[in-house]
Write an enzyme that holds these catalytic residues in place. Structure first.
Site, PDB file in Angstrom:
ATOM      1  N   HIS A   1      37.128  39.079 102.620  1.00 50.07           N
ATOM      2  CA  HIS A   1      38.147  39.308 101.569  1.00 50.07           C
ATOM      3  C   HIS A   1      37.742  40.477 100.700  1.00 50.07           C
ATOM      4  CE1 HIS A   1      40.406  38.375  97.798  1.00 50.07           C
ATOM      5  NE2 HIS A   1      41.289  37.903  98.657  1.00 50.07           N
TER       6      HIS A   1
ATOM      7  N   VAL B   1      35.782  41.646  97.663  1.00 52.17           N
ATOM      8  CA  VAL B   1      35.985  41.081  96.334  1.00 52.17           C
ATOM      9  C   VAL B   1      36.059  39.564  96.477  1.00 52.17           C
ATOM     10  CG1 VAL B   1      38.508  41.328  96.495  1.00 52.17           C
ATOM     11  CG2 VAL B   1      37.432  41.226  94.251  1.00 52.17           C
TER      12      VAL B   1
ATOM     13  N   GLY C   1      40.272  35.338  93.797  1.00 52.35           N
ATOM     14  CA  GLY C   1      40.478  34.740  92.482  1.00 52.35           C
ATOM     15  C   GLY C   1      40.553  33.235  92.521  1.00 52.35           C
ATOM     16  N   CYS C   2      41.095  32.692  93.618  1.00 54.17           N
ATOM     17  CA  CYS C   2      41.223  31.234  93.721  1.00 54.17           C
ATOM     18  C   CYS C   2      39.862  30.543  93.756  1.00 54.17           C
ATOM     19  CB  CYS C   2      42.060  30.856  94.931  1.00 54.17           C
ATOM     20  SG  CYS C   2      41.388  31.415  96.500  1.00 54.17           S
TER      21      CYS C   2
ATOM     22  N   ASP D   1      38.727  27.586  91.459  1.00 54.99           N
ATOM     23  CA  ASP D   1      38.209  26.340  92.032  1.00 54.99           C
ATOM     24  C   ASP D   1      36.892  25.941  91.377  1.00 54.99           C
ATOM     25  OD1 ASP D   1      38.965  24.421  94.266  1.00 54.99           O
ATOM     26  OD2 ASP D   1      36.837  24.757  94.654  1.00 54.99           O
TER      27      ASP D   1
END
Length: 170
Positions: free
Chosen positions: A70, A76, A79-80, A84
């Site tokens: 990713h 990077v 964002g999830c 989490d």
């Protein structure tokens, strides 16, 4: 008995294995989904709302699994995964204060991203101010506001992280 106010990586793995809070109760995910290396501070009172506070850290290493996928030419952290981590910590908090049941993320009221986690970063720090604990029978729900700091710069903010612990008769 005094509760521990910090936890090492090995202790977090013990929680992931189900040894910390007992069978059928709150657990952290196992690596690679465990998104922090240690909990540096946890208090039952304190924080902005005096309902509890948690701080945890992740050492950023260039070989973390998500950097390879990713994105391949622009690595990077998704964002999830930061979100989490914040849910993981709210669930841990609920187990730590003695609530029974298996944890599940239930939502978040607001999320803002103003930066990203890159391979060149050194340290991710998660901070959560617990706002409310709701107990009904053998179910408990925790609400908290959280932030993610990268190398001491805030890049995520959340409002009303919501996690529940649900007692199962299975």
């Amino acid at each position: 008995m005094t509760k521990k106010n910090s936890f090492t990586y090995d202790e977090l793995i013990s929680c992931a294995d189900g040894d910390m809070f007992g069978l059928g109760n709150a657990r952290l995910p196992s690596p690679p989904m465990l998104m922090f290396d240690r909990i540096t501070k946890i208090t039952e009172n304190g924080g902005q709302f005096n309902k509890g506070y948690i701080e945890a850290e992740l050492d950023i290493k260039k070989d973390l699994w998500f950097f390879d996928c990713h994105f391949k030419t622009d690595p990077v952290m998704p964002g999830c995964l930061g979100l989490d981590a914040l849910w993981q910590l709210v669930g841990f908090f609920l187990g730590w204060i003695g609530n029974p049941g298996k944890g599940r993320a239930l939502g978040v009221g607001e999320v803002k991203f103003v930066g990203e986690v890159l391979q060149s970063n050194k340290l991710a720090k998660y901070k959560i101010d617990m706002k409310k604990i709701i107990r009904k029978g053998e179910t408990s729900v925790g609400l908290g506001d959280g932030v993610l700091l990268i190398d001491d710069k805030q890049i995520y903010s959340t409002k009303n992280l919501k996690v529940g612990l649900f007692k199962s008769n299975l």
